[in-house]
Design an enzyme around this catalytic site. Structure first.
Site, PDB file in Angstrom:
ATOM      1  N   HIS A 169       4.902   1.294  -8.084  1.00 31.36           N
ATOM      2  CA  HIS A 169       3.912   0.281  -8.015  1.00 31.36           C
ATOM      3  C   HIS A 169       2.834   0.210  -9.195  1.00 31.36           C
ATOM      4  O   HIS A 169       2.631  -0.830  -9.744  1.00 31.36           O
ATOM      5  CB  HIS A 169       2.601   0.606  -6.802  1.00 31.36           C
ATOM      6  CG  HIS A 169       3.506   0.358  -5.412  1.00 31.36           C
ATOM      7  ND1 HIS A 169       3.584   1.763  -4.514  1.00 31.36           N
ATOM      8  CD2 HIS A 169       3.992  -0.535  -4.473  1.00 31.36           C
ATOM      9  CE1 HIS A 169       4.451   1.220  -3.448  1.00 31.36           C
ATOM     10  NE2 HIS A 169       4.378  -0.002  -3.474  1.00 31.36           N
ATOM     11  N   LYS A 176      13.618  -2.350  -7.550  1.00 29.26           N
ATOM     12  CA  LYS A 176      13.889  -1.745  -6.775  1.00 29.26           C
ATOM     13  C   LYS A 176      14.423  -2.459  -5.351  1.00 29.26           C
ATOM     14  O   LYS A 176      15.241  -2.261  -4.690  1.00 29.26           O
ATOM     15  CB  LYS A 176      12.731  -0.637  -6.136  1.00 29.26           C
ATOM     16  CG  LYS A 176      12.760  -0.206  -4.835  1.00 29.26           C
ATOM     17  CD  LYS A 176      13.468   1.129  -4.816  1.00 29.26           C
ATOM     18  CE  LYS A 176      13.704   1.706  -3.558  1.00 29.26           C
ATOM     19  NZ  LYS A 176      13.055   1.303  -2.285  1.00 29.26           N
ATOM     20  N   GLY A 198       0.824  -1.058  -0.186  1.00 28.36           N
ATOM     21  CA  GLY A 198       0.010  -0.137  -0.037  1.00 28.36           C
ATOM     22  C   GLY A 198       0.718   1.183  -0.123  1.00 28.36           C
ATOM     23  O   GLY A 198       2.069   1.211  -0.224  1.00 28.36           O
ATOM     24  N   TYR A 199       0.268   2.395   0.254  1.00 25.68           N
ATOM     25  CA  TYR A 199       0.866   3.884  -0.012  1.00 25.68           C
ATOM     26  C   TYR A 199       1.347   3.811  -1.477  1.00 25.68           C
ATOM     27  O   TYR A 199       2.779   4.059  -1.475  1.00 25.68           O
ATOM     28  CB  TYR A 199       1.862   4.283   0.972  1.00 25.68           C
ATOM     29  CG  TYR A 199       1.660   5.486   1.398  1.00 25.68           C
ATOM     30  CD1 TYR A 199       0.557   6.172   2.049  1.00 25.68           C
ATOM     31  CD2 TYR A 199       2.790   6.635   1.191  1.00 25.68           C
ATOM     32  CE1 TYR A 199       0.810   7.509   2.190  1.00 25.68           C
ATOM     33  CE2 TYR A 199       2.667   7.791   1.306  1.00 25.68           C
ATOM     34  CZ  TYR A 199       1.696   8.333   1.809  1.00 25.68           C
ATOM     35  OH  TYR A 199       1.526   9.542   2.014  1.00 25.68           O
ATOM     36  N   SER A 206       7.628   4.233  -0.874  1.00 25.39           N
ATOM     37  CA  SER A 206       6.548   4.648   0.172  1.00 25.39           C
ATOM     38  C   SER A 206       7.414   5.250   1.471  1.00 25.39           C
ATOM     39  O   SER A 206       6.759   6.143   2.149  1.00 25.39           O
ATOM     40  CB  SER A 206       5.605   3.391   0.903  1.00 25.39           C
ATOM     41  OG  SER A 206       5.294   2.683  -0.254  1.00 25.39           O
ATOM     42  N   ARG A 207       8.409   4.829   1.641  1.00 19.96           N
ATOM     43  CA  ARG A 207       9.305   5.493   2.848  1.00 19.96           C
ATOM     44  C   ARG A 207       9.688   6.764   2.643  1.00 19.96           C
ATOM     45  O   ARG A 207      10.232   7.553   3.487  1.00 19.96           O
ATOM     46  CB  ARG A 207      10.407   4.540   3.106  1.00 19.96           C
ATOM     47  CG  ARG A 207      10.193   3.290   3.895  1.00 19.96           C
ATOM     48  CD  ARG A 207      10.985   2.359   4.363  1.00 19.96           C
ATOM     49  NE  ARG A 207      10.863   1.260   5.363  1.00 19.96           N
ATOM     50  CZ  ARG A 207      10.416   0.094   4.748  1.00 19.96           C
ATOM     51  NH1 ARG A 207      10.541  -0.199   3.387  1.00 19.96           N
ATOM     52  NH2 ARG A 207      10.046  -1.063   5.437  1.00 19.96           N
ATOM     53  N   GLN A 229       7.507  -9.396   8.293  1.00 20.51           N
ATOM     54  CA  GLN A 229       8.482  -9.057   7.590  1.00 20.51           C
ATOM     55  C   GLN A 229       9.367  -7.817   8.241  1.00 20.51           C
ATOM     56  O   GLN A 229      10.194  -7.402   7.842  1.00 20.51           O
ATOM     57  CB  GLN A 229       8.333  -8.861   6.069  1.00 20.51           C
ATOM     58  CG  GLN A 229       7.614  -7.649   5.680  1.00 20.51           C
ATOM     59  CD  GLN A 229       7.426  -7.518   4.193  1.00 20.51           C
ATOM     60  OE1 GLN A 229       6.726  -8.328   3.629  1.00 20.51           O
ATOM     61  NE2 GLN A 229       8.042  -6.641   3.379  1.00 20.51           N
TER      62      GLN A 229
HETATM   63  P1  AMP Z   1       6.104  -2.558  -1.452  1.00 21.21           P
HETATM   64  O1  AMP Z   1       4.658  -1.895  -1.451  1.00 21.21           O
HETATM   65  O2  AMP Z   1       7.242  -1.574  -0.879  1.00 21.21           O
HETATM   66  O3  AMP Z   1       6.129  -3.930  -0.716  1.00 21.21           O
HETATM   67  O4  AMP Z   1       6.410  -2.688  -2.982  1.00 21.21           O
HETATM   68  C1  AMP Z   1       5.558  -3.501  -3.797  1.00 21.21           C
HETATM   69  C2  AMP Z   1       6.149  -4.045  -5.122  1.00 21.21           C
HETATM   70  O5  AMP Z   1       6.602  -2.455  -5.608  1.00 21.21           O
HETATM   71  C3  AMP Z   1       7.420  -4.611  -4.732  1.00 21.21           C
HETATM   72  O6  AMP Z   1       7.800  -5.492  -5.846  1.00 21.21           O
HETATM   73  C4  AMP Z   1       8.679  -3.520  -5.182  1.00 21.21           C
HETATM   74  O7  AMP Z   1       9.618  -3.919  -5.512  1.00 21.21           O
HETATM   75  C5  AMP Z   1       7.890  -2.500  -6.112  1.00 21.21           C
HETATM   76  N1  AMP Z   1       8.475  -1.163  -6.128  1.00 21.21           N
HETATM   77  C6  AMP Z   1       8.429  -0.326  -5.066  1.00 21.21           C
HETATM   78  N2  AMP Z   1       9.221   0.757  -5.323  1.00 21.21           N
HETATM   79  C7  AMP Z   1       9.468   0.574  -6.675  1.00 21.21           C
HETATM   80  C8  AMP Z   1      10.118   1.256  -7.639  1.00 21.21           C
HETATM   81  N3  AMP Z   1      10.430   2.661  -7.275  1.00 21.21           N
HETATM   82  N4  AMP Z   1      10.158   1.284  -8.805  1.00 21.21           N
HETATM   83  C9  AMP Z   1       9.529  -0.133  -9.336  1.00 21.21           C
HETATM   84  N5  AMP Z   1       9.047  -0.975  -8.542  1.00 21.21           N
HETATM   85  C10 AMP Z   1       9.029  -0.554  -7.134  1.00 21.21           C
END
Ligand code: AMP
Length: 281
Positions: A34, A146, A28-29, A183-184, A58
């Site tokens: 994403h 990423k 999310g966020y 998101s961070r 995690q």
């Molecule tokens: P998260 O919500 O942070 O768990 O990310 C969900 C998915 O989005 C994961 O597969 C991440 O690797 C991908 N993701 C997050 N940030 C990026 C980014 N800047 N570029 C491409 N994919 C991303």
């Protein structure tokens, strides 16, 4: 776009989707990183399923999941605009009932890099992704470069457990000034946001040096370190030049390699990477 919470409703909604199914797991966020995964899934597949679940297992005890940014209404609007067919928002209780006691653990590739500093992180990731895969049974699943080590770990898990799912890794989406979207990034104040540019600038400097013929792994690591060192708000946790598949640290001359790092900008831990000798990222 259908929105479901329970496993039962998910199964019913999955039955109504056009084949084939592309799946994008998220916490999310949402941001354009994403959404790039959603776009790719939309291009490749008949239907797109997105999960939104900030996965508690995690996060270590000292990593504050309660403060993980959330804005579900905004997320849903972005997903509608992106053409998502089905969003699954499971509850923590349904994913991890009280007597939950089964884990999926990928061994070797979970150990170095992020695993060294976040030793329980990847077993949390592989356990949740495994549960998500079992519930959604997609044809293809989309992850971002990423999280480079996560991509390697998930591919390994998918092979080892014979999931009939094609894993697609999509390129890193960056802000116009180079900062990898995350998101961070919302945690950064103005000064820190500026300081955070040292990650992409360090990787860019090493990439330029590689382009100019530098092949020595230690020198490439050093180039990144030098850029980070100049930024007073930044503290390098690790910089690695590793084999892109085994994630073993490399010494001497390298051809293809994954240059990756974690850096604290104030209290915020950011990661970034580049694949050297490879056109994918
Ligand atoms: P998260 O919500 O942070 O768990 O990310 C969900 C998915 O989005 C994961 O597969 C991440 O690797 C991908 N993701 C997050 N940030 C990026 C980014 N800047 N570029 C491409 N994919 C991303």
């Amino acid at each position: 776009m259908k929105i479901v919470e329970s496993f039962g409703d998910l199964q019913k909604a999955l039955g109504e989707l056009k084949q084939s199914v592309g799946f994008v797991p998220t916490m999310g966020y949402l941001h354009d990183g994403h959404l790039s995964l959603v776009n790719k899934a939309k291009e490749d597949c008949g239907s797109v399923v997105v999960s939104i679940f900030a996965n508690p297992i995690q996060f270590a005890e000292d990593e504050d999941i309660d403060n993980y940014p959330r804005d579900i209404d905004r997320d849903l609007n972005l997903l509608i605009d992106g053409g998502t067919d089905l969003v699954w928002i499971p509850t923590v209780k349904s994913m991890y009932p009280e007597d939950f006691q089964t884990w999926v653990n990928v061994e070797k590739v979970s150990i170095p890099l992020e695993g060294k500093f976040r030793p329980t992180h990847f077993r949390g990731v592989t356990t949740v992704v495994s549960k998500l895969f079992n519930a959604v049974h997609p044809d293809k699943a989309y992850f971002g470069q990423k999280d480079a080590q996560q991509a390697v770990v998930i591919k390994q898990m998918t092979r080892d457990l014979n999931y009939p799912i094609e894993i697609i890794i999509c390129p890193i989406i960056r802000e116009p000034d180079g900062l990898a979207m995350s998101s961070r990034n919302i945690y950064l104040n103005d000064q820190e946001r500026q300081a955070a540019l040292c990650l992409s600038q360090g990787l860019l400097a090493a990439g330029d040096s590689f382009q100019a013929g530098e092949r020595d792994a230690e020198k490439l690591r050093h180039t990144v370190k030098n850029v980070i060192k100049k930024e007073s708000l930044a503290e390098l946790q690790y910089i690695s030049c590793a084999h892109p598949e085994t994630l073993k640290e490399l010494e001497g001359n390298v051809e293809t390699s994954l240059l990756s790092m974690a850096v604290f900008i104030g209290q915020t831990r950011l990661i970034d990477n580049v694949l050297l000798g490879n056109s994918k990222s």
